[in-house]
Design a protein around this motif. Structure first.
Motif, PDB file in Angstrom:
ATOM      1  N   THR A 267      34.894  30.075  33.612  1.00  0.00           N
ATOM      2  CA  THR A 267      34.219  31.078  34.451  1.00  0.00           C
ATOM      3  C   THR A 267      35.299  31.596  35.475  1.00  0.00           C
ATOM      4  OG1 THR A 267      31.992  30.208  33.740  1.00  0.00           O
ATOM      5  CG2 THR A 267      32.399  31.553  36.008  1.00  0.00           C
ATOM      6  N   LEU A 268      36.006  30.601  36.087  1.00  0.00           N
ATOM      7  CA  LEU A 268      36.641  31.226  37.353  1.00  0.00           C
ATOM      8  C   LEU A 268      37.885  31.901  36.811  1.00  0.00           C
ATOM      9  CD1 LEU A 268      37.591  30.970  40.149  1.00  0.00           C
ATOM     10  CD2 LEU A 268      38.777  28.628  39.608  1.00  0.00           C
ATOM     11  N   MET A 269      38.585  31.623  35.443  1.00  0.00           N
ATOM     12  CA  MET A 269      39.534  32.509  35.133  1.00  0.00           C
ATOM     13  C   MET A 269      39.063  34.007  34.739  1.00  0.00           C
ATOM     14  SD  MET A 269      41.421  31.768  31.224  1.00  0.00           S
ATOM     15  CE  MET A 269      39.974  32.377  30.473  1.00  0.00           C
ATOM     16  N   ASN A 270      37.833  33.986  33.940  1.00  0.00           N
ATOM     17  CA  ASN A 270      37.509  35.150  33.709  1.00  0.00           C
ATOM     18  C   ASN A 270      37.044  36.242  34.675  1.00  0.00           C
ATOM     19  OD1 ASN A 270      37.597  35.074  30.831  1.00  0.00           O
ATOM     20  ND2 ASN A 270      35.544  34.022  30.680  1.00  0.00           N
ATOM     21  N   THR A 271      36.733  35.407  35.937  1.00  0.00           N
ATOM     22  CA  THR A 271      36.381  36.218  37.229  1.00  0.00           C
ATOM     23  C   THR A 271      37.411  36.707  38.072  1.00  0.00           C
ATOM     24  OG1 THR A 271      34.276  34.691  37.801  1.00  0.00           O
ATOM     25  CG2 THR A 271      35.370  35.890  39.622  1.00  0.00           C
ATOM     26  N   ILE A 272      38.544  36.179  37.760  1.00  0.00           N
ATOM     27  CA  ILE A 272      39.816  36.398  38.539  1.00  0.00           C
ATOM     28  C   ILE A 272      40.612  37.390  37.762  1.00  0.00           C
ATOM     29  CG2 ILE A 272      42.214  35.441  38.684  1.00  0.00           C
ATOM     30  CD1 ILE A 272      41.057  32.841  39.409  1.00  0.00           C
ATOM     31  N   LYS A 273      40.225  37.177  36.379  1.00  0.00           N
ATOM     32  CA  LYS A 273      40.884  38.401  35.325  1.00  0.00           C
ATOM     33  C   LYS A 273      40.081  39.834  35.576  1.00  0.00           C
ATOM     34  CE  LYS A 273      41.535  39.125  30.456  1.00  0.00           C
ATOM     35  NZ  LYS A 273      40.488  40.443  30.493  1.00  0.00           N
ATOM     36  N   ALA A 274      38.951  39.846  35.667  1.00  0.00           N
ATOM     37  CA  ALA A 274      38.268  40.876  35.815  1.00  0.00           C
ATOM     38  C   ALA A 274      38.497  41.637  37.249  1.00  0.00           C
ATOM     39  CB  ALA A 274      36.931  40.462  35.694  1.00  0.00           C
TER      40      ALA A 274
END
Length: 266
Positions: A197-204
């Motif tokens: 979840t954290l990775m996808n948030t940072i990526k977006a």
């Protein structure tokens, strides 16, 4: 008997016809303010077609005077005729125009005048009712994921719980789940979901700005973020941190990622 002059004229005409009928592969590129991938390129004359790649590039066999049609939902239909220069250059550049679909004007609700007080007075409707309005206690915190709920239900085993078994005052679930390893498995699952979840948030939120100053092939960008998430300090370095702190972490991992790529290529 044919004269030399007549022979030359016939030779030139035959050569020209051969040149006109010659089919060669040309490289093309489509330009547009919208997406240029998967645009249909159809040679109507030769009955062959292809589609553009993500950069708007394509190759197709053509002859002089062949008609190429460019078709896409987002663009206006465009047709061009292959010229002698196109054949000589073996390259064509095509600019497409945006397809604008105009809809009939529809008025939904009341027309606003621009006067705030008048508009508020003219609007009908009631605010939504929540559990506080009817005196029902409710939870306003973060909604737990399925794995977090399962972990909470499993309970956490502590060695001192074994002493409570003698009095019968300790639930068996935490002990059984601890011994069987289910609690540990659920903890790992929650940790993985938190990372994801954290990775996808940072990526977006940050990938667009990050890759402007730290170029990386699009096919490797998702792999790069998984590389960052695998770092044991990923959550501690990025969760609840400012964008500046997260970008600093990404830059450190970016250097390591490039070094790994070079080592792998060697």
């Amino acid at each position: 008997m044919l004269k030399i002059k007549d022979f030359l004229i016939i030779f030139v005409l035959l050569s020209f016809q051969t040149f006109m009928a010659q089919s060669i592969e040309v490289f093309g590129k489509v330009q547009s303010k919208l997406g240029v991938e998967s645009i249909h390129v159809i040679n109507k004359t030769a009955q062959v077609f292809t589609i553009t790649n993500e950069k708007g590039e394509f190759t197709i066999n053509v002859s002089i005077n062949d008609s190429l049609v460019f078709s896409s939902i987002q663009h206006k239909l465009k047709e061009i005729v292959i010229s002698k220069d196109d054949i000589s250059n073996k390259a064509i550049l095509v600019k497409l125009d945006e397809q604008i679909n105009e809809l009939d004007e529809v008025i939904v609700g009341k027309v606003l005048t621009g006067n705030l007080l008048e508009d508020i007075a003219n609007i009908d409707g009631n605010p939504p009712i929540n559990f506080f309005d009817v005196g029902i206690p409710g939870y306003t915190g973060k909604i737990a994921t399925q794995s977090e709920r399962r972990l909470s239900e499993a309970g956490e085993f502590k060695p001192k719980m074994l002493l409570g078994l003698l009095g019968g005052g300790v639930p068996l679930n935490p002990i059984l789940n601890g011994i069987s390893g289910r609690t540990k498995m659920l903890k790992n699952r929650v940790k993985i979901e938190t990372k994801e979840t954290l990775m996808n948030t940072i990526k977006a939120r940050l990938s667009k700005d990050f890759f402007v100053s730290n170029p990386l092939d699009k096919g490797l960008r998702m792999d790069f973020f998984y590389f960052c998430a695998d770092d044991e300090n990923f959550i501690r370095s990025c969760k609840n941190k400012t964008d500046f702190e997260i970008l600093a972490f990404l830059r450190r991992k970016y250097k390591q990622y490039l070094e790994n790529l070079e080592t792998g290529n060697d």
